[in-house]
Design a protein around this motif. Structure first.
Motif, short mmCIF file in Angstrom:
data_model
loop_
_atom_site.label_atom_id
_atom_site.label_comp_id
_atom_site.label_asym_id
_atom_site.label_seq_id
_atom_site.Cartn_x
_atom_site.Cartn_y
_atom_site.Cartn_z
N GLY A 1 0.83 -1.21 0.00
CA GLY A 1 0.00 0.00 0.00
C GLY A 1 0.86 1.26 0.00
O GLY A 1 0.62 2.19 -0.78
N GLU B 1 1.60 4.50 -3.13
CA GLU B 1 1.18 5.89 -2.97
C GLU B 1 1.81 6.74 -4.06
O GLU B 1 2.96 6.58 -4.41
N ALA C 1 -2.26 6.23 -8.32
CA ALA C 1 -2.61 5.74 -6.98
C ALA C 1 -3.88 4.91 -7.06
O ALA C 1 -3.99 3.85 -6.44
N SER D 1 -3.34 1.53 -8.93
CA SER D 1 -2.54 0.64 -8.09
C SER D 1 -3.37 0.10 -6.93
O SER D 1 -3.32 -1.09 -6.63
N ARG D 2 -4.11 1.00 -6.30
CA ARG D 2 -4.95 0.57 -5.17
C ARG D 2 -5.95 -0.48 -5.61
O ARG D 2 -6.28 -1.41 -4.87
N GLN D 3 -6.45 -0.32 -6.83
CA GLN D 3 -7.40 -1.28 -7.38
C GLN D 3 -6.77 -2.68 -7.47
O GLN D 3 -7.40 -3.68 -7.14
#
Lengths: 322, 322
Positions: A22, A26, A33, A36-38
């Protein structure tokens, strides 16, 4: 002990690794972001981090933070390759599913992959061991060669088995092998154990991909998370299709069906041919042979709970349904 | 001393660097080897290697091999980013020129870039200095952020200047800055000189890109190697277009012309507007201000033939016609 218990045992470590993932994702760029978070939220088995964790125990270093970073770095490389795998080429692939590429487009997906690669290298740099960079970058070089091979061999049902094996080695086995060997290195394992971890990971990785290629034909969409026959639909010829193409009963029919212009009906007929040819049973035997090789290597290691866990995970890889 | 003389002085080193590039591009995969060789044969100014060579002389280490490897590594990252820059997204870019992407397709171009990135990391690993990896991977992270920013800001003639400056910082200035600072590190320069090299490279890189953006409007296709107005055609809004959009006389007209559906005639009219608005002269002043900042930093270094060469190269960058 079963797979679930091994997973539970490393729950805390895997959570730590997810935290590092995580942080590594960032970015002040909202799209990067977000995409990537997905990927992070999509989960995944985190099988590579698990192998890295387990193999780190082949050494005597108890410092966990370095192992977590190494494991996260390997997973970032894996995620980067997944995103790049989604980038489409109108000439070779005609459809996608809800992915970074589908949501954001080709170029953002490509740069998301580049971003994750660079974050992986950055994370690896925090471990102060240049040999990690050497092995990782060599692996990435060969992974890209494998991806190109895959494109070159699209729709070729006459290709020799050797080509398939080389592709899955590069596509999958290498990075699992690296997870194991670098885990052992970071754990301070002796050279012989590092080598054993590398070879164990390689054979387990080969089995892993053969099983993946079986699931593409045998699974259901809800279980595997993508349409049945998706590899064939995209032109990616895997072992079950190769085997079927050589069968007297189904070979000619299959070769008639599979082409860049095949329809959904053609695909369904092709999947049925593969299922009835006995190819999936043959593929299972191939996976089992790789698993056996992995287990032989494990037996060369000292008896320990780590060795038992590695065996449990390798056996699970070979029996998984998803 | 002029630029040509500096180049000639480093001819032997640049040839050595090209040899390392050639070796780094070797692959058993014919497509990868071919597409990479094509990039190498296409030449280029090798301005980043030259900066790395020059800045390495700010230290006292006379071992050239490491500097050559570092310089080749930076150039590989540059080449990788060039190939990835060519990957198209039907939604955002509508035409290409004879490139790796055009010849081989999107996916092979993407994997060629990945391959070159990995080769760059591999080469960097041979230098046994983890700080090189840290600075390089941080730069690549920010470069990918810049690429995404560029896509996000396509066709936006109302964006603030700050956005443009941030984009060119990431797209160009950072890697030139890294060429200089890592060259100084590998040369064994003291910390203050490394910092000066980094800032010198940054400002020179900013000037470099502003000039590039001017040439897109002022040059001819034969000189620049791509069609006049190519940036605008692709939706990439650079300083000359941004300035023109703010002009009373030409602004409204330009905003009417520039869109994803613009025609060749629209483009030619837009280029004419930019040329007559005085934007190119303004952009030249912007580049000169960056060059001045770079020269001020140089003056903080001890007088030497290296310092003089850096000044010659920086001035050339600002006056170049191609």
């Amino acid at each position: 002990m079963d797979f679930r218990q091994v997973y539970e045992q490393y729950q805390h470590d895997l959570q730590e690794i997810d935290n590092i993932l995580g942080t590594s994702m960032e970015s002040e760029n909202a799209l990067l972001a977000g995409s990537s978070r997905q990927l992070l939220a999509a989960g995944g088995k985190r099988i590579r981090p698990l192998f890295a964790l387990l193999c780190s125990e082949l050494g005597k270093m108890s410092e966990k933070q370095s192992v977590h970073r190494l494991a996260a770095s390997v997973e970032l490389v894996h995620m980067a390759s997944l995103v790049h795998d989604d980038v489409i080429d109108d000439a070779t692939v005609r459809r996608g599913h809800p992915t970074v590429r589908a949501q954001y487009g080709n170029r953002p997906a490509m740069y998301t992959g580049d971003f994750l690669f660079a974050r992986a290298i950055r994370l690896l740099s925090s471990l102060s061991n240049m040999s990690l960079h050497v092995e990782m970058s060599n692996a990435i070089v060969r992974m890209t060669e494998g991806e190109i091979d895959q494109i070159r061999d699209f729709y070729d049902l006459g290709q020799p088995l050797k080509k398939y094996l080389r592709r899955i080695e590069r596509k999958t086995a290498l990075l699992i092998s690296v997870s194991c060997s670098l885990g052992a290195v970071v754990g301070g394992a002796p050279a012989a154990a590092v080598k054993a971890a590398r070879r164990f990971g390689y054979f387990t990785g080969m089995a892993f991909q053969v099983i993946d290629d079986i699931l593409d034909f045998s699974g259901t969409e809800s279980l595997v998370g993508k349409p049945v026959g998706n590899d064939l639909w995209q032109g990616n010829i895997t072992y079950p299709a190769l085997y079927t193409a050589q069968c007297t009963a189904q070979g000619a029919q299959l070769r008639n069906l599979v082409s860049p212009t095949m329809t959904r009906d053609d695909l369904n007929a092709a999947v049925a041919l593969v299922r009835e040819s006995g190819a999936l049973e043959q593929a299972n035997q191939l996976a089992s042979r790789y698993l056996d090789k992995a287990l032989v290597i494990l037996r060369g290691l000292d008896e320990s709970s780590t060795r038992r866990s590695l065996e449990v995970v390798a056996r699970f890889v070979n029996q998984r349904m998803f």
